[in-house]
Design an enzyme around this catalytic site. Structure first.
Site, mmCIF file in Angstrom:
data_model
loop_
_atom_site.group_PDB
_atom_site.id
_atom_site.type_symbol
_atom_site.label_atom_id
_atom_site.label_comp_id
_atom_site.label_asym_id
_atom_site.label_seq_id
_atom_site.Cartn_x
_atom_site.Cartn_y
_atom_site.Cartn_z
ATOM 1 C CG HIS A 5 -7.848 -0.908 2.671
ATOM 2 N ND1 HIS A 5 -8.136 -2.333 3.977
ATOM 3 C CD2 HIS A 5 -6.915 -2.374 2.315
ATOM 4 C CE1 HIS A 5 -7.637 -3.350 3.745
ATOM 5 N NE2 HIS A 5 -6.417 -3.230 3.132
ATOM 6 C CG HIS B 285 -1.861 -0.902 1.001
ATOM 7 N ND1 HIS B 285 -2.461 -1.553 0.310
ATOM 8 C CD2 HIS B 285 -3.010 -2.004 2.237
ATOM 9 C CE1 HIS B 285 -3.385 -2.554 0.137
ATOM 10 N NE2 HIS B 285 -3.509 -2.880 1.295
ATOM 11 C CD GLU C 31 -8.353 -4.541 -0.135
ATOM 12 O OE1 GLU C 31 -6.971 -4.231 -0.661
ATOM 13 O OE2 GLU C 31 -7.761 -5.087 0.456
#
Ligand code: BGC
Length: 338
Positions: A173, A102, A304
């Site tokens: 998320h 991420h 996601e």
């Protein structure tokens, strides 16, 4: 409606903004442009908050689960925390073993985004990400808009532009629990359908091997509705299911996911223009959430939308690369029925 939501390390004030339309109310904070609450009716008309969330910005910054957050510039993993583009190698900061998850420790969910418009049914945030930010090339302007369409849909739209060729792979998320965030024990009993025929098997570090494997005959087969937790404990070693689902699936058609809670009668569909869907069963959740609710392992499910993980090292996959001056645009719709 706007509420004080805490203080950022810079001393700036974070806020919580509410949007409402067609029976649904969403609360979004400028700390991470993150969805903190989503109130949806059930079949009897009772309202429940169906996403995990935090009480304040300080908790968002402390948390390690990216709850509700806008993730970028590059969601999911980049193997070896480096990639090449235009003949140059770009090192990133490792934050999961040698790999980058991420976008590393200085992630967008820790930033205060600027509100550029706030209407009754929508809100837009802007983030300027300078060249070299997180290791990525180019000065980028990134916007994310949350919009309720009055027909049960929450649209999350991303737009971005950069003055150099760069990577854009933005996602949200949120963790969903259609029984309500305050019933963590009910999340894994909900029925999931994923039309995907293929998923991306990954190694023990969750880095895809490059294969697109058929779901058929594996616990990854969600082509007909199945309780999320049903096959999770299966001894399928090669799939690294020991902690639960954390895998990427092809987006074969839209909706690319349907989640249904038989008890409340709520259904949520996910539609997107992205090539992949990370289905993550909250395996490592361990966070103190809203109203004092503790979110432990498997308290919610993240769906996601994004490019395949580590796509930058798999040139035959769709690439999360955007040319200097070109627009990145992507939209995901979470639609509720009750
Ligand atoms: C990843 C998980 C990770 C989680 C962090 C998900 O997107 O797939 O592996 O633990 O994010 O919250």
């Amino acid at each position: 409606m706007t509420k004080f939501f805490g203080t950022m390390p810079s001393g700036e004030q974070a806020s919580l903004y509410t949007i409402s339309c067609g029976g649904i109310t969403a609360s979004i904070t400028d700390c991470g442009a993150a969805l903190m609450a989503l109130t949806v009716p059930d079949s009897m008309g009772n309202l429940d908050d169906v996403v995990l969330g935090y009480e304040c910005a300080e908790d968002c910054l402390k948390g390690s689960s990216y709850i509700g957050a806008t993730v970028g510039r590059s969601a999911n993993r980049i193997k070896g925390s480096a990639f090449s583009m235009g003949g140059r190698v770009y090192p990133l900061t490792p934050n999961e073993g040698n790999n980058n998850l991420h976008s590393g420790p200085d992630a967008y969910h820790l930033r205060l985004w600027r509100v550029v418009s706030h209407r009754e049914d929508s809100i837009s945030f802007l983030l300027h990400s300078p060249s070299g930010d997180q290791g990525f090339p180019g000065n980028a302007d990134i916007s994310v808009t949350y919009c309720l369409d009055g027909r049960g849909g929450l649209h999350i739209t991303y737009d971005a532009v950069c003055d150099q060729d760069t990577v854009f792979n933005l996602t949200n998320h949120s963790y969903f629990n259609l029984a309500g965030h305050n019933h963590p024990e009910k999340a894994m009993g909900q029925l999931l359908t994923l039309p995907a025929r293929f998923f991306t098997p990954a190694d023990e570090e969750s880095i895809p091997t490059g294969e697109m494997r058929p779901v058929s005959g594996t616990p990854m087969d969600f082509r007909t509705p199945k309780p999320i937790g049903q096959d999770m404990e299966e001894d399928y070693d090669a799939l690294h299911l020991q902690h639960g689902y954390d895998h990427n699936f092809e987006v074969f058609c839209n909706p690319c996911a349907v989640l249904h809670d038989p008890e409340s009668g709520r259904t949520m569909t996910v539609s997107t223009d992205c090539p992949g869907l990370q289905f993550y069963a909250g395996n490592f959740l361990s966070d103190c959430g809203k109203e004092g609710v503790f979110y432990g392992k498997h308290s919610g499910v993240a769906l996601e939308t994004q490019f395949y993980p580590d796509a930058l090292h798999h040139p035959d996959w769709a690439q999360p690369v955007v040319k200097a001056g070109s627009r990145y645009h992507s939209e995901t719709v979470y639609r509720f029925f009750w």
